[in-house]
Design a protein around this motif. Structure first.
Motif, PDB file in Angstrom:
ATOM      1  N   ALA A 119       0.845  -1.190   0.000  1.00  0.00           N
ATOM      2  CA  ALA A 119       0.000   0.000   0.000  1.00  0.00           C
ATOM      3  C   ALA A 119       0.879   1.239   0.000  1.00  0.00           C
ATOM      4  O   ALA A 119       1.832   1.333   0.771  1.00  0.00           O
ATOM      5  N   VAL A 120       0.556   2.173  -0.874  1.00  0.00           N
ATOM      6  CA  VAL A 120       1.320   3.414  -1.003  1.00  0.00           C
ATOM      7  C   VAL A 120       0.544   4.543  -0.343  1.00  0.00           C
ATOM      8  O   VAL A 120      -0.577   4.846  -0.756  1.00  0.00           O
ATOM      9  N   SER A 121       1.135   5.146   0.667  1.00  0.00           N
ATOM     10  CA  SER A 121       0.529   6.313   1.302  1.00  0.00           C
ATOM     11  C   SER A 121       1.111   7.566   0.671  1.00  0.00           C
ATOM     12  O   SER A 121       2.311   7.683   0.524  1.00  0.00           O
ATOM     13  N   GLY A 122       0.243   8.479   0.293  1.00  0.00           N
ATOM     14  CA  GLY A 122       0.729   9.672  -0.364  1.00  0.00           C
ATOM     15  C   GLY A 122       0.620   9.538  -1.871  1.00  0.00           C
ATOM     16  O   GLY A 122       0.112   8.556  -2.396  1.00  0.00           O
ATOM     17  N   SER A 123       1.145  10.517  -2.567  1.00  0.00           N
ATOM     18  CA  SER A 123       0.980  10.554  -4.020  1.00  0.00           C
ATOM     19  C   SER A 123       2.180   9.940  -4.726  1.00  0.00           C
ATOM     20  O   SER A 123       3.283   9.883  -4.196  1.00  0.00           O
TER      21      SER A 123
END
Length: 121
Positions: A21-25
Motif C-alpha cells: 500500500a502506497v501512502s501519499g501521491s
C-alpha cells in the motif's frame, strides 16, 4: 510511505500474494519494485513496474512464476507468487522511486518494512 503485507508460510509448490500500500501521491515517472533478502544473502531485485504504464521487469530467478501488478485507484501494488520453492524463503520488501530504463536500476528511495515468506519443503 509503503506498507507491505501478505507474507506467511506455504508449502513448496504453493502460492502467495503480497500487497504494498502506497501512502501519499505518486508521480509521473514512478516505479515500484519488489526485493527480497534471504538469510545470509544480499538483497536482490525480483520485479519492478512502471506505475503510469504498467510495464514490468523481472529477475530471471522469478520470471514465469511471479507477477507484479498495480491498481492505481487503490494506490497499491501486488506480487503474485506461484510455484514457490524453499529457495524463495526470504524477507520481501516493496520500494518506490524514480524509474530508470531498466527497472532494476531505478532510484528506489522509499521502502516499506519487510514481510516474511517461508516456503517449506
Amino acid at each position: 510511505q509503503l506498507q507491505a503485507s501478505g507474507g506467511g508460510t506455504v508449502q513448496a509448490g504453493g502460492s502467495l500474494r503480497l500487497s504494498c500500500a502506497v501512502s501519499g501521491s505518486t508521480f509521473s515517472n514512478y516505479a515500484m519494485g519488489w526485493f527480497r533478502q534471504a538469510p545470509g544473502k544480499a538483497r536482490e531485485f525480483i520485479a519492478g513496474i512502471r506505475w503510469s504504464v504498467g510495464t514490468t521487469h523481472y529477475a530471471d530467478s522469478v520470471k514465469g512464476r511471479f507477477t507484479i501488478s498495480r491498481l492505481i485507484t487503490k494506490n497499491a501494488a501486488y506480487l503474485q507468487m506461484n510455484s514457490l520453492n524453499p529457495e524463495d524463503t526470504a524477507l520481501y520488501y516493496c520500494a518506490g522511486g524514480v524509474a530508470a530504463a531498466n527497472l532494476r536500476d531505478a532510484r528506489y528511495d522509499y521502502w516499506g518494512q519487510g514481510t516474511l515468506v517461508t516456503v517449506s519443503s
